[in-house]
Write a protein that holds these residues in place. Structure first.
Motif, PDB file in Angstrom:
ATOM      1  N   LEU A 258       1.218  -3.720   8.791  1.00  0.00           N
ATOM      2  CA  LEU A 258      -0.115  -4.116   8.330  1.00  0.00           C
ATOM      3  C   LEU A 258      -0.164  -5.598   8.008  1.00  0.00           C
ATOM      4  CD1 LEU A 258      -2.790  -2.628   7.904  1.00  0.00           C
ATOM      5  CD2 LEU A 258      -0.856  -1.115   8.275  1.00  0.00           C
TER       6      LEU A 258
ATOM      7  N   ARG B 160      -5.461   2.889   7.184  1.00  0.00           N
ATOM      8  CA  ARG B 160      -4.533   4.031   7.026  1.00  0.00           C
ATOM      9  C   ARG B 160      -4.804   5.095   8.089  1.00  0.00           C
ATOM     10  NH1 ARG B 160      -6.306   3.932   0.902  1.00  0.00           N
ATOM     11  NH2 ARG B 160      -5.033   2.201   0.164  1.00  0.00           N
TER      12      ARG B 160
ATOM     13  N   ASP C 171       0.161   4.368   0.606  1.00  0.00           N
ATOM     14  CA  ASP C 171      -0.025   5.282   1.724  1.00  0.00           C
ATOM     15  C   ASP C 171       0.685   4.758   2.978  1.00  0.00           C
ATOM     16  OD1 ASP C 171      -1.607   7.718   2.778  1.00  0.00           O
ATOM     17  OD2 ASP C 171      -1.998   6.141   4.239  1.00  0.00           O
ATOM     18  N   CYS C 172       0.557   3.473   3.228  1.00  0.00           N
ATOM     19  CA  CYS C 172       1.227   2.897   4.402  1.00  0.00           C
ATOM     20  C   CYS C 172       2.738   3.013   4.272  1.00  0.00           C
ATOM     21  CB  CYS C 172       0.815   1.436   4.584  1.00  0.00           C
ATOM     22  SG  CYS C 172      -0.905   1.259   5.096  1.00  0.00           S
TER      23      CYS C 172
ATOM     24  N   ASP D  95       0.849  -1.191   0.000  1.00  0.00           N
ATOM     25  CA  ASP D  95       0.000   0.000   0.000  1.00  0.00           C
ATOM     26  C   ASP D  95       0.886   1.242   0.000  1.00  0.00           C
ATOM     27  OD1 ASP D  95      -2.645   1.289   0.219  1.00  0.00           O
ATOM     28  OD2 ASP D  95      -1.868   1.988   2.142  1.00  0.00           O
TER      29      ASP D  95
ATOM     30  N   TRP E 284      -2.515  -7.648   6.269  1.00  0.00           N
ATOM     31  CA  TRP E 284      -3.710  -7.566   5.426  1.00  0.00           C
ATOM     32  C   TRP E 284      -4.371  -8.928   5.276  1.00  0.00           C
ATOM     33  CZ3 TRP E 284      -5.244  -2.806   4.613  1.00  0.00           C
ATOM     34  CH2 TRP E 284      -4.310  -1.768   4.453  1.00  0.00           C
TER      35      TRP E 284
ATOM     36  N   GLN F  72       3.622   6.773   4.882  1.00  0.00           N
ATOM     37  CA  GLN F  72       3.512   7.128   6.305  1.00  0.00           C
ATOM     38  C   GLN F  72       4.700   6.562   7.084  1.00  0.00           C
ATOM     39  OE1 GLN F  72      -0.043   7.021   8.664  1.00  0.00           O
ATOM     40  NE2 GLN F  72      -1.361   6.721   6.903  1.00  0.00           N
TER      41      GLN F  72
ATOM     42  N   MET G 163      -3.380   3.946  11.307  1.00  0.00           N
ATOM     43  CA  MET G 163      -1.927   4.099  11.215  1.00  0.00           C
ATOM     44  C   MET G 163      -1.515   5.545  11.496  1.00  0.00           C
ATOM     45  SD  MET G 163       0.360   3.297   7.845  1.00  0.00           S
ATOM     46  CE  MET G 163       1.119   1.733   8.180  1.00  0.00           C
TER      47      MET G 163
ATOM     48  N   TYR H 103       0.955   6.824  14.540  1.00  0.00           N
ATOM     49  CA  TYR H 103       2.200   7.582  14.362  1.00  0.00           C
ATOM     50  C   TYR H 103       2.140   8.928  15.096  1.00  0.00           C
ATOM     51  CZ  TYR H 103       4.348   4.353  11.002  1.00  0.00           C
ATOM     52  OH  TYR H 103       4.938   3.272  10.407  1.00  0.00           O
TER      53      TYR H 103
END
Lengths: 409, 409
Positions: free
Chosen positions: B54, B38, A60-61, A58, B56, A64, B41, B45
């Motif tokens: 993650l 997300r 976005d993960c 992912d 999944w 971040q 997450m 953070y």
């Protein structure tokens, strides 16, 4: 899913990575493309695949994590991750990598973090990578259109149109019409690429001289006993597979330490979530001794500094300027596509299969045979409409290989 | 994301699993809920979390694997998976599990495959599970509405309405209004649950006698030095966390081998992707000696046969019949919800923290102290509107605990 998507999934699984009865398959795919991954999984099981393992990613993960995680995590590749890739590779799994990343996903991230993560995971996953590079495992890289990637390729179009157009470009590049003819088209295309392989192998070139108006003036030496390859590989077990879909290249291994001159890249390079523009390499004795870029220079320098081999060359690839992807006249910011629109080199690791008997050699034997060793392997594009490539044979005679960007034969 | 979803994500991360500065967090989440993952997450953070990992999941991939993979894969838990969960647990990670599964996702799958997979992964992940069950690690289970789950809960509604209604039910159950008041509401609710804990602990019951018109007539013995718990736990390191959101239960540990009678489950049980209906257990000396069900009996029997401890009890939980989830008058087919609408038991592993000093005991010491040991821990519901629970104290005096499904105090 549309007929084209179904045919594309089938092309990747049944022809690209060519998963075999009783074999396992690891699919790397973004969570946003779960529908496509599930379709690939169904096709794999239909072929008698023993197990499909999903390696979800992912953007976005990832972003971040690079921006906000504790600094220490970038120096460590966790043991589970080493076991995951290494054990599946040793079991003889096939690997299907579905790319859809935003080319600028890591823009603004501390380049040092990216460099450290590249090094730590590259070193930890060395065995996995070596197994794959010597074709112990079948592997295929394909691309899936995503909103952010499409926005980068077609910045003037509305999001939905950009994404739809990028899908159409992908389908065209991988010869998918939705009528089930893709595999046949690929067989014909691969046969044509293999004709070029034969011609190039027969020349037994010592070196190639690249020149164009952009400023590239570079001689690169080829490995002794080098083999040109194209249009698909075979695993050490004898199973044919197509590592890249699309592929338009004919490629071989340079001789480590052989080559000098100036290389001016002809396209931006998307690397580690950053776009690098205006690359210039000064090369002496096969080593990149000066690397500059107008944009993303630190990312580039860090990639070259990962290990000693990263600043030597690992691949020489010839692609005609009138290749279908090149004719689409589009910058894809994705190497899988851009490298098939232009002649390119890779810095870093060489493919063992690009010299005679290379796949059966130990690492030390490959190094002794002149192949470069590195945890990196990064393609970058040099081809232009006016590129000339002239080969020199053992007896000193010169042969024009490419003129005005295209093969002369 | 809406205000309610944002508040829910914050509740799960900052209050539920209460991730600490410098700690890592593993989030288990379906790929279809990537947007929510997300958000969790980002909140982690923001709190100084060292790294969010993650894990999944995907219903379709799980179902395809169970239906079509090679039979041998169900007997093996790969080494990478053992390292993944065990190493993160040993590092002191927090674990957030976001559930959204279709309760019938594995309907039609060979129950033997499910049983073998449960056993192989249960045994391989024993250390991870034990660390978590004794609260070395903070952990929280929450639920996310999904199309298939919602269709099961509200079969008469159109898909979109069903999903929206399920979300509203989840928000109500976890006290999320979108106005930022959820944590405060949870603190007040937890305090109320802890009042019940005090009363029940003071009684020092030897046994509890359950009776209702459905047919349940069952006496279960409590572990000596048992502790009732509710409204949240603390890690061994002293960090408060809330394992289940929602939670309405007060729970403790039975004494292994103590208990006899008939238990008639009052609700279906969703277990391993199958819905089990009409469960009846005959219990002798604390052991389930007869297990029948009107639907899904094989799945139930397999679960009880995983190891010796699976047919003994691991948890006694009291939930008033007028709890908010019960008053919603809905069958959720998800234990996280249904167990908070009704008194329940679990067969399988007991929580070490449910006896004095249990978290500091070795496994052998816990077994000697009367706690059950198993790789299973499965809650099933027995509470009804007419349930009576009568406790017997050490001196033989009887105390009515629940009447007509509710606490008398």
């Amino acid at each position: 899913m549309t007929d084209k998507l179904q045919e594309y999934a089938r092309l990747l699984v049944a022809f690209g990575v060519n998963v075999q009865r009783g074999q396992k398959l690891v699919i790397t795919c973004a969570v946003d493309h779960a529908v496509f991954a599930r379709a690939c999984m169904a096709i794999a099981y239909e072929r008698g695949c023993a197990e499909v393992i999903l390696n979800w990613t992912d953007d976005d993960c990832a972003r971040q994590r690079y921006l906000k995680a504790d600094d220490k995590v970038f120096d460590v590749c966790p043991e589970w991750r080493v076991r995951y890739f290494t054990d599946y590779a040793k079991e003889g799994c096939a690997f299907l990598y579905l790319l859809s990343e935003d080319p600028q996903n890591l823009l603004g991230v501390d380049p040092g973090r990216i460099a450290r993560a590249t090094k730590s995971s590259g070193e930890a996953l060395r065995e996995y990578r070596e197994l794959r590079m010597k074709n112990e495992n079948a592997w295929t890289i394909g691309a899936l259109a995503s909103t952010k990637w499409a926005a980068m390729v077609f910045p003037d179009l509305p999001a939905a149109e950009a994404e739809a157009l990028l899908w159409e470009r992908i389908f065209a590049a991988v010869r998918v019409n939705g009528d089930g003819s893709a595999v046949e088209a690929w067989r014909a295309h691969a046969a044509k690429l293999k004709e070029r392989v034969k011609i190039l192998n027969d020349y037994r070139f010592k070196s190639l001289h690249y020149q164009n108006a952009l400023g590239t003036d570079f001689v690169i030496e080829l490995a002794e006993n080098h083999l040109w390859e194209a249009g698909g590989d075979k695993t050490t077990g004898g199973v044919p597979f197509m590592p890249n879909l699309p592929t338009e290249e004919v490629f071989t291994a340079p001789k480590r330490g052989g080559g000098s001159g100036l290389i001016v890249a002809s396209m931006p390079l998307s690397l580690h979530g950053n776009v690098i523009e205006g690359i210039r390499f000064v090369v002496r004795d096969g080593r990149i001794v000066e690397a500059t870029a107008q944009k993303g220079e630190e990312t580039l320098r860090n990639a070259l500094a990962v290990d000693e081999g990263a600043s030597y060359f690992g691949e020489i690839a010839l692609v005609p300027y009138d290749s279908p992807i090149s004719r689409s006249n589009t910058l894809y910011y994705e190497t899988l596509f851009d490298e098939n629109a232009a002649c390119h080199f890779a810095f870093g690791e060489a493919y063992p299969t690009n010299i005679e008997g290379g796949a059966d050699m130990s690492k030390d034997e490959r190094i002794a045979a002149g192949l470069n060793d590195s945890i990196m392997h990064v393609d970058f594009m040099v081809g232009t409409a006016d590129l000339s490539v002239v080969g020199t044979r053992a007896d000193g005679t010169e042969v024009v290989v490419m003129q005005d960007g295209n093969f002369v034969f």
